[in-house]
Scaffold this motif. Structure first.
Motif, PDB file in Angstrom:
ATOM      1  N   MET A 161       0.819  -1.209   0.000  1.00 47.59           N
ATOM      2  CA  MET A 161       0.000   0.000   0.000  1.00 47.59           C
ATOM      3  C   MET A 161       0.859   1.268   0.000  1.00 47.59           C
ATOM      4  SD  MET A 161      -2.807   1.287   2.768  1.00 47.59           S
ATOM      5  CE  MET A 161      -1.619   2.003   3.900  1.00 47.59           C
ATOM      6  N   ALA A 162       1.887   1.301   0.844  1.00 48.60           N
ATOM      7  CA  ALA A 162       2.699   2.510   0.946  1.00 48.60           C
ATOM      8  C   ALA A 162       3.420   2.815  -0.363  1.00 48.60           C
ATOM      9  CB  ALA A 162       3.713   2.378   2.081  1.00 48.60           C
ATOM     10  N   ASN A 163       3.838   1.769  -1.089  1.00 49.09           N
ATOM     11  CA  ASN A 163       4.500   1.990  -2.372  1.00 49.09           C
ATOM     12  C   ASN A 163       3.525   2.517  -3.414  1.00 49.09           C
ATOM     13  OD1 ASN A 163       5.791  -0.569  -0.967  1.00 49.09           O
ATOM     14  ND2 ASN A 163       7.409   0.493  -2.091  1.00 49.09           N
ATOM     15  N   ILE A 164       2.338   1.934  -3.424  1.00 49.49           N
ATOM     16  CA  ILE A 164       1.339   2.362  -4.401  1.00 49.49           C
ATOM     17  C   ILE A 164       0.901   3.809  -4.120  1.00 49.49           C
ATOM     18  CG2 ILE A 164      -1.049   1.966  -5.201  1.00 49.49           C
ATOM     19  CD1 ILE A 164       0.815  -0.106  -6.321  1.00 49.49           C
ATOM     20  N   LEU A 165       0.792   4.169  -2.842  1.00 49.49           N
ATOM     21  CA  LEU A 165       0.383   5.537  -2.496  1.00 49.49           C
ATOM     22  C   LEU A 165       1.553   6.517  -2.540  1.00 49.49           C
ATOM     23  CD1 LEU A 165      -2.012   5.014   0.586  1.00 49.49           C
ATOM     24  CD2 LEU A 165      -2.549   4.957  -1.846  1.00 49.49           C
ATOM     25  N   GLY A 166       2.783   6.007  -2.537  1.00 50.58           N
ATOM     26  CA  GLY A 166       3.960   6.882  -2.541  1.00 50.58           C
ATOM     27  C   GLY A 166       4.227   7.540  -1.199  1.00 50.58           C
ATOM     28  N   VAL A 167       3.661   6.969  -0.131  1.00 51.59           N
ATOM     29  CA  VAL A 167       3.793   7.586   1.195  1.00 51.59           C
ATOM     30  C   VAL A 167       4.852   6.843   2.021  1.00 51.59           C
ATOM     31  CG1 VAL A 167       1.410   8.398   1.192  1.00 51.59           C
ATOM     32  CG2 VAL A 167       1.936   6.144   2.162  1.00 51.59           C
ATOM     33  N   PRO A 168       5.381   7.504   3.069  1.00 52.05           N
ATOM     34  CA  PRO A 168       6.419   6.860   3.874  1.00 52.05           C
ATOM     35  C   PRO A 168       5.829   5.837   4.838  1.00 52.05           C
ATOM     36  CG  PRO A 168       5.928   9.036   4.754  1.00 52.05           C
ATOM     37  CD  PRO A 168       5.114   8.889   3.503  1.00 52.05           C
ATOM     38  N   ALA A 169       6.595   4.780   5.114  1.00 52.44           N
ATOM     39  CA  ALA A 169       6.156   3.749   6.056  1.00 52.44           C
ATOM     40  C   ALA A 169       7.375   3.124   6.706  1.00 52.44           C
ATOM     41  CB  ALA A 169       5.345   2.680   5.328  1.00 52.44           C
ATOM     42  N   ILE A 170       7.287   2.943   7.995  1.00 50.07           N
ATOM     43  CA  ILE A 170       8.388   2.327   8.732  1.00 50.07           C
ATOM     44  C   ILE A 170       7.907   0.989   9.268  1.00 50.07           C
ATOM     45  CG2 ILE A 170       7.905   3.106  11.103  1.00 50.07           C
ATOM     46  CD1 ILE A 170      10.849   4.005  11.260  1.00 50.07           C
ATOM     47  N   SER A 171       8.843   0.052   9.461  1.00 50.03           N
ATOM     48  CA  SER A 171       8.513  -1.157  10.217  1.00 50.03           C
ATOM     49  C   SER A 171       9.410  -1.178  11.448  1.00 50.03           C
ATOM     50  CB  SER A 171       8.741  -2.410   9.372  1.00 50.03           C
ATOM     51  OG  SER A 171       8.555  -3.564  10.190  1.00 50.03           O
ATOM     52  N   ILE A 172       8.776  -1.346  12.609  1.00 50.06           N
ATOM     53  CA  ILE A 172       9.561  -1.485  13.837  1.00 50.06           C
ATOM     54  C   ILE A 172       9.173  -2.809  14.496  1.00 50.06           C
ATOM     55  CG2 ILE A 172       9.835   0.988  14.236  1.00 50.06           C
ATOM     56  CD1 ILE A 172       7.560   0.738  16.337  1.00 50.06           C
ATOM     57  N   PRO A 173      10.106  -3.401  15.229  1.00 45.63           N
ATOM     58  CA  PRO A 173       9.772  -4.658  15.884  1.00 45.63           C
ATOM     59  C   PRO A 173       8.661  -4.420  16.907  1.00 45.63           C
ATOM     60  CG  PRO A 173      12.148  -4.206  15.993  1.00 45.63           C
ATOM     61  CD  PRO A 173      11.482  -2.958  15.527  1.00 45.63           C
ATOM     62  N   PHE A 174       7.662  -5.283  16.901  1.00 48.05           N
ATOM     63  CA  PHE A 174       6.605  -5.178  17.905  1.00 48.05           C
ATOM     64  C   PHE A 174       5.944  -6.532  18.064  1.00 48.05           C
ATOM     65  CE2 PHE A 174       2.656  -4.058  19.969  1.00 48.05           C
ATOM     66  CZ  PHE A 174       3.028  -3.014  20.811  1.00 48.05           C
ATOM     67  N   GLY A 175       6.153  -7.143  19.186  1.00 47.20           N
ATOM     68  CA  GLY A 175       5.528  -8.438  19.469  1.00 47.20           C
ATOM     69  C   GLY A 175       6.334  -9.598  18.919  1.00 47.20           C
ATOM     70  N   LYS A 176       5.920 -10.790  19.382  1.00 41.53           N
ATOM     71  CA  LYS A 176       6.624 -12.002  18.969  1.00 41.53           C
ATOM     72  C   LYS A 176       5.606 -13.000  18.435  1.00 41.53           C
ATOM     73  CE  LYS A 176      10.930 -11.440  20.859  1.00 41.53           C
ATOM     74  NZ  LYS A 176      11.078  -9.989  20.812  1.00 41.53           N
ATOM     75  N   GLY A 177       6.088 -13.864  17.534  1.00 41.76           N
ATOM     76  CA  GLY A 177       5.230 -14.900  16.989  1.00 41.76           C
ATOM     77  C   GLY A 177       5.285 -16.156  17.842  1.00 41.76           C
ATOM     78  N   PRO A 178       4.625 -17.218  17.388  1.00 41.26           N
ATOM     79  CA  PRO A 178       4.547 -18.457  18.158  1.00 41.26           C
ATOM     80  C   PRO A 178       5.921 -19.076  18.444  1.00 41.26           C
ATOM     81  CG  PRO A 178       3.593 -18.739  15.959  1.00 41.26           C
ATOM     82  CD  PRO A 178       3.829 -17.289  16.150  1.00 41.26           C
ATOM     83  N   ASN A 179       6.905 -18.814  17.600  1.00 43.37           N
ATOM     84  CA  ASN A 179       8.234 -19.377  17.837  1.00 43.37           C
ATOM     85  C   ASN A 179       9.175 -18.373  18.506  1.00 43.37           C
ATOM     86  OD1 ASN A 179       7.970 -22.078  16.480  1.00 43.37           O
ATOM     87  ND2 ASN A 179       7.343 -20.701  14.828  1.00 43.37           N
ATOM     88  N   GLY A 180       8.583 -17.309  19.020  1.00 46.07           N
ATOM     89  CA  GLY A 180       9.403 -16.306  19.706  1.00 46.07           C
ATOM     90  C   GLY A 180      10.179 -15.405  18.768  1.00 46.07           C
ATOM     91  N   LEU A 181       9.845 -15.475  17.494  1.00 46.50           N
ATOM     92  CA  LEU A 181      10.545 -14.611  16.530  1.00 46.50           C
ATOM     93  C   LEU A 181       9.809 -13.283  16.383  1.00 46.50           C
ATOM     94  CD1 LEU A 181      11.394 -17.385  13.941  1.00 46.50           C
ATOM     95  CD2 LEU A 181      13.046 -16.063  15.301  1.00 46.50           C
ATOM     96  N   PRO A 182      10.567 -12.250  15.986  1.00 45.62           N
ATOM     97  CA  PRO A 182       9.958 -10.912  15.977  1.00 45.62           C
ATOM     98  C   PRO A 182       8.866 -10.735  14.922  1.00 45.62           C
ATOM     99  CG  PRO A 182      12.142 -10.862  15.024  1.00 45.62           C
ATOM    100  CD  PRO A 182      11.973 -12.236  15.603  1.00 45.62           C
ATOM    101  N   LEU A 183       7.923  -9.875  15.265  1.00 45.01           N
ATOM    102  CA  LEU A 183       6.907  -9.415  14.319  1.00 45.01           C
ATOM    103  C   LEU A 183       7.131  -7.920  14.133  1.00 45.01           C
ATOM    104  CD1 LEU A 183       3.870 -11.287  15.878  1.00 45.01           C
ATOM    105  CD2 LEU A 183       5.023 -11.854  13.724  1.00 45.01           C
ATOM    106  N   GLY A 184       6.516  -7.382  13.092  1.00 45.66           N
ATOM    107  CA  GLY A 184       6.736  -5.957  12.833  1.00 45.66           C
ATOM    108  C   GLY A 184       5.436  -5.177  12.847  1.00 45.66           C
ATOM    109  N   LEU A 185       5.552  -3.909  13.212  1.00 41.76           N
ATOM    110  CA  LEU A 185       4.420  -2.993  13.137  1.00 41.76           C
ATOM    111  C   LEU A 185       4.789  -1.901  12.146  1.00 41.76           C
ATOM    112  CD1 LEU A 185       1.642  -2.070  14.424  1.00 41.76           C
ATOM    113  CD2 LEU A 185       3.049  -0.547  15.841  1.00 41.76           C
ATOM    114  N   GLN A 186       3.869  -1.613  11.244  1.00 37.33           N
ATOM    115  CA  GLN A 186       4.102  -0.528  10.292  1.00 37.33           C
ATOM    116  C   GLN A 186       3.414   0.733  10.749  1.00 37.33           C
ATOM    117  OE1 GLN A 186       4.108  -0.836   5.768  1.00 37.33           O
ATOM    118  NE2 GLN A 186       2.809  -2.523   6.401  1.00 37.33           N
ATOM    119  N   ILE A 187       4.117   1.836  10.611  1.00 33.91           N
ATOM    120  CA  ILE A 187       3.498   3.142  10.833  1.00 33.91           C
ATOM    121  C   ILE A 187       3.628   3.901   9.521  1.00 33.91           C
ATOM    122  CG2 ILE A 187       3.561   5.255  12.212  1.00 33.91           C
ATOM    123  CD1 ILE A 187       5.292   3.331  14.193  1.00 33.91           C
TER     124      ILE A 187
END
Lengths: 97, 480, 469
Positions: free
Chosen positions: B427-453
């Motif tokens: 979506m951010a690429n199609i709209l041409g707008v900025p978007a960041i991913s930061i680590p937020f939360g963990k998955g079932p195997n304890g690996l990181p998940l990301g949150l986009q702003i």
């Protein structure tokens, strides 16, 4: 929803435009896979977006580059990565005129 | 004090103050890269890096000031650094040596950076796992049986594994954010045109951007300020002044309006990311942000829209790789046509060929209006929808990926499922707008998940403020 | 041929007169060592991006204004995709849906030829087909040179009209400073689309295309050959195949070229590396003000204001350098007819191109004033002109040598000497029925003695004074 069918001939035509070679074997695997991908993009073909003019991102003529000539790269830099050069030129097997 | 525990900003400061030398820092990272070569994050460590580091130490002694003075940096293999190879992880460009500096490299060199390695990637940035590299698969920094994501998988893994304080990636449909999420690091795709693409090997010109991948948000803001800005070599680069992004970081989000998309509520149901996404919203609300439910009604069409526009541009952008002017020419080619067909067939991997074929399909006569033109009009509609959404909120939050990094080989032979990896990022690429991913939360195997702003055009500052707030205060939730 | 109508449309490519290329800052310059006017953009290096040259757009606008084209508010650049070794990026940046100029016309003697469009694009590199051992060599110096492509409607119906059209087009482009149209350097090239149909029939025939004709003579011969060929085919009950044919100038014939079917699907789409260009009305009007008079307008002025004949005006306006030269000269010496005569008889015979006339308009004017004031004789002035143009001598030195070289006292003494030593002639002057003849004999003597350097009118004054005593 009308599904786009992809024929082997169509894939061959696209390969020609793409300057890519596929063996018969590769083609056999490629066609159904390609059909699935086309199915994905068909969502766009089949969606309703109404009638709209395409708008362009623009800049003003006066903002364009001024016509000033600058130094080019040296010839040897230009030819640096070339697979074949002769007489300061890129070189390919002789073509028919 | 361990060098790899320092942030980019701290490192830059200590080298500038001559508390550390560029030489020892660079050497430390090079050694560490060698130690972890089994991750296969990097394709090459430049052999003159330590000389450059010494040279920077001399300059710093002589009074040189620069935001990156003496700081080691890794670049993705599609970014040109004069005199160094840039292969795009493709056999086609295996031995291609850059004949000029990209704008981003020039800006970093001007600030004193020591660019010491090039990172593995999906061939020509096409892919979401770095499995499409012609030279080998990069492993996830946190679990070597899993992919690092892609296409900037090498860059994100290098930062995640502490092999460099910062790496550059490129993001056409999520290629910075998705691997950042998988490796537990911070990556931004800036506003389209914020960073010049000059000297970056083009995949889909109208939507892609270079961006920094860092260990934390402040480092990211610091780095983007170096990379951003107009280039006379790039008409699509924006002329707007580059702000001091760090100055936007205020540690306060109390007046912030955070948008959540109705469409995402639907899409996340049952996904690994659902819980952490809900937690993020909860956290923001608890800290005084106003949660606004908004909508981008055509959100579900962003993925197919992307798979028309990006391949169309790619097919044309990759035409120049024809075996005539540089790099690979098939040894079997007897005439010009054979140079084209054989060099390209031998030089390109499967996924690249797939996208070239798809691009030619959507552009070719008889299909152009139904696919390419329609997709461009759809993009226009999506941009309008985005504008409406951003009229109601300052940022939109959404997940980066559906879940944790997947196992190497898990999506072999299923390109469409691989394409859907980018469901939330495109979506951010199609709209041409900025978007960041930061680590937020963990998955079932304890690996990181990301949150986009995501924010509206040129609002990277706002993004950094929110991201930094979550990073520094959202620890409780982020660990869940 | 009388039973058939010939229908011709032209596509004319002209290289624009700019300092730098259309999408980068390399020099737009002919005749350099191969691949020396090149940068990452010209060779299509990875990561290189086009940056539009403002002047190139302005020149196309100017060209359009001289032909009454409409100038689009927005010009869009698109990629035309195909593989060929002279095309570094495997696409040519050109214009399809929104060219800079649309419509317009050029008026010929007996008809109006409508224009479809004029757009801006980049030239391709140059291929040199060497021996089989060496192969084909590629030089990208020409790659990225700005090119305007003008497309006519199929309004042309003979080879003569085609050449008349091209002549007028070329004149305009040169006059407007848009292009130099140096045919021998490939600066102007023409594609000809041609079909024939039964006279009066409304149904158009299949057309063929001949590409890259680079002289008016080739265009003329190619049209006549191809029209005849098509008519012969039809007369014999055959069918015309739509195809591209190659014109072979050496053998005066067109040859069918095998073409792959895929090559015609160019997959045009807007170049995502470029922004569309907004062309505000006021910019167009400002450019209009910079346009000089076009040859037709100049010609009309020469006839009505300067009293030159149609033929004389035609000669002067054929080349802009010549009319410029003429205009400048008469701005210093306002005698158009006299200036024309000198240009025709003395100057044109001495030059190969009107671009470099080796006597400046100021100096020509100075010389003609000397003649008018009889400070030098016409014969000497011609000699002076010859020495200036052929030996590069300085006009000031020549004036000293030929005229005003004899001061008044010396001249007076010389005249006295001649008169007193020719009493018979003095007598004749006084008694003759034709004294002016004798008077001219005296002037001749003075000029002979002074090798023509004496100011003729002064000499005459002194002679008359003495003879009438």
């Amino acid at each position: 929803m009308n599904k786009t069918t992809i024929t082997t001939d169509e894939v061959k035509r696209l390969a020609g435009l793409s300057a890519l070679e596929f063996t018969e074997e590769e083609l056999e695997a490629f066609v159904p896979e390609f059909e699935r991908i086309v199915e994905l993009v068909d969502e766009v073909k089949n969606c309703d977006i109404g009638n709209s003019e395409l708008k362009y991102t623009t800049h003003k003529l006066c903002g364009c580059r001024e016509d000033e000539a600058k130094e080019s790269l040296p010839q040897e830099e230009i030819l640096l990565n070339s697979p074949k050069t002769k007489k300061g030129s890129f070189c390919v097997p002789k073509m028919l005129d | 004090m361990k060098i790899d525990e320092l942030s980019l900003i701290e490192l830059a400061e200590k080298i500038s103050k001559q508390e550390l030398t560029s030489f020892e820092v660079t050497k430390f990272y090079i050694d560490k890269c060698n130690e972890h070569s089994d991750l296969f994050a990097l394709l090459e460590i430049f052999e003159d890096s330590l000389d450059r580091a010494k040279e920077m130490d001399e300059k710093i002694k002589a009074g040189f000031k620069g935001k990156l003075a003496g700081v080691p940096v890794v670049i993705k293999d599609n970014i040109l650094y004069k005199g160094k190879k840039a292969s795009c992880s493709s056999k086609f460009l295996e031995n291609y040596v850059a004949q000029y500096n990209s704008t981003v490299v020039q800006k970093m060199l001007d600030e004193g950076a020591v660019i010491f390695a090039r990172a593995n990637m999906d061939e020509f940035a096409m892919g979401s796992s770095t499995e499409n590299s012609a030279f080998g698969v990069t492993k996830n920094a946190l679990d070597p049986t899993r992919v690092p994501g892609g296409s900037s998988g090498g860059s994100a893994c290098a930062v995640g594994a502490g092999l460099t304080p910062v790496a550059l990636g490129t993001d056409t449909g999520g290629s910075i954010r998705q691997p950042s999420s998988y490796n537990g690091v911070v990556g931004i795709k800036p506003t389209y045109g914020r960073v010049s693409r000059y000297g970056v090997v083009a995949f889909a010109s109208s939507i892609e951007q270079v961006g920094p991948i860092t260990k934390n948000v402040k480092d990211n803001a610091y780095m983007l300020e170096v990379l951003a800005g107009n280039s006379i070599h790039d008409e699509t680069s924006l002329k707007e002044e580059v702000p001091n992004y760090l100055s936007y970081i205020k540690g306060d989000i109390s007046k912030l309006r955070v948008g959540v998309l109705k469409e995402i509520d639907e899409a996340v149901k049952g996904l690994e990311v659902e819980k952490s996404y809900k937690n993020a919203i909860k956290f923001l609300k608890e800290n005084g942000a106003e949660i606004v439910v908004t909508s981008i009604p055509s959100f579900n069409l962003t993925l197919p829209c992307y798979y028309i526009i990006a391949p169309a541009e790619a097919t044309s952008n990759l035409g120049r790789f024809d075996g005539v002017k540089y790099s690979r020419r098939s040894k079997d080619a007897k005439d010009v046509d054979e140079i084209y067909f054989k060099s390209r067939s031998e030089g390109f991997g499967k996924e690249v060929k797939r996208r070239i074929m798809l691009g030619n399909f959507v552009l070719s006569s008889g299909y152009f209006d139904a696919y390419y033109n329609k997709a461009k009009k759809l993009q226009q509609k999506l941009i309008e929808e985005g504008k409406k959404a951003f009229a109601t909120c300052d940022v939109i939050v959404l997940p980066t990926t559906a879940g944790e990094a997947f196992k190497i080989g898990a999506k072999d032979g299923d390109p469409v499922s691989m394409y859907k990896e980018d469901l939330f990022t495109i979506m951010a690429n199609i709209l041409g707008v900025p978007a960041i991913s930061i680590p937020f939360g963990k998955g079932p195997n304890g690996l990181p998940l990301g949150l986009q702003i995501v924010a509206d055009r040129l609002n990277e500052g706002t993004i950094y403020n929110v991201a930094d707030f979550i990073e520094s205060k959202g620890g409780e939730y982020a660990r869940l | 041929m009388q039973d058939y109508d010939i229908v011709i449309g032209l596509e004319v490519h002209s290289e624009l007169k700019t300092n730098s290329k259309v999408f980068c800052s390399c020099k737009n310059q002919f005749g350099q060592e191969p691949n020396t006017n090149c940068c990452p953009v010209c060779v299509g290096l990875p990561g290189a991006l086009p940056v539009l040259n403002k002047k190139a757009v302005e020149l196309v606008i100017k060209a359009g204004l001289t032909m009454d084209c409409e100038i689009n508010d927005i010009a869009v650049f698109e990629r035309k995709n195909y593989f060929y070794p002279d095309l570094a990026k495997a696409y040519q940046i050109s214009q399809l849906v929104k060219p800079i100029c649309v419509g317009g016309h050029i008026d010929l003697e007996n008809k109006t030829v409508r224009l479809n469009r004029i757009h801006l694009e980049e030239d391709a590199g140059k291929l040199v087909h060497s021996t089989a051992a060496i192969g084909t060599l590629i030089d990208y110096n020409r790659g990225g040179v700005p090119l305007m492509e003008l497309v006519t409607e199929p309004d042309i119906s003979s080879a003569d009209e085609a050449v008349e059209f091209l002549t007028k087009l070329r004149q305009r482009l040169i006059y407007a400073g848009v292009a130099e149209c140096k045919m021998e350097q490939g600066g102007m090239r023409c594609d000809v689309n041609i079909s024939v149909k039964k006279r009066g029939s409304l149904e158009l025939g299949e057309r063929t295309e001949m590409k890259n004709l680079n002289s008016f003579k080739s265009v003329y011969r190619a049209i006549n050959y191809e029209a005849n060929r098509q008519i012969e085919v039809l007369k014999n009950g055959g069918k015309i195949v739509q195809e591209t044919r190659k014109w072979d100038d050496n053998h005066n014939r067109s040859i069918s070229m095998r073409k792959k079917e895929t090559s015609s699907d160019y997959r045009y789409f807007p170049d995502p590396d470029m922004l569309a260009v907004e062309i505000p009305r006021e910019d167009v009007e400002a450019l209009r003000k910079t346009l000089p008079l076009m040859p037709e307008e100049l010609k009309a002025r020469y006839i009505s204001e300067y009293g030159l004949s149609e033929y004389e005006s035609e000669i002067l306006t054929r080349e802009n350098h010549l009319s410029d030269y003429f205009n400048k000269t008469i701005s210093f010496y306002n005698n158009p007819k006299e200036v024309y005569n000198w240009i025709l008889t003395e100057i044109l015979s001495r030059i190969e191109s009107s671009e470099n006339i080796s006597i400046s308009p100021e100096n020509l004017a100075k010389l003609l004033k000397l003649v008018e004031n009889k400070e030098v004789t016409r014969t000497n002035a011609k000699e002076m002109l010859s020495r200036i143009m052929e030996n590069g001598e300085e006009i000031e030195a020549l004036i000293k040598e030929y005229g005003g070289g004899v001061d008044e006292t010396a001249l007076k003494a010389l005249v006295e000497n001649i008169v007193t030593s020719n009493p018979k002639a003095v007598e004749d002057y006084k008694t003759s029925d034709t004294p002016e003849k004798v008077f001219r004999w005296f002037t001749g003597q003075v000029m002979k003695e002074t090798k023509g350097k004496a100011n003729a009118s002064k000499a005459e004054e002194f002679i008359r004074e003495l003879l009438n005593k």
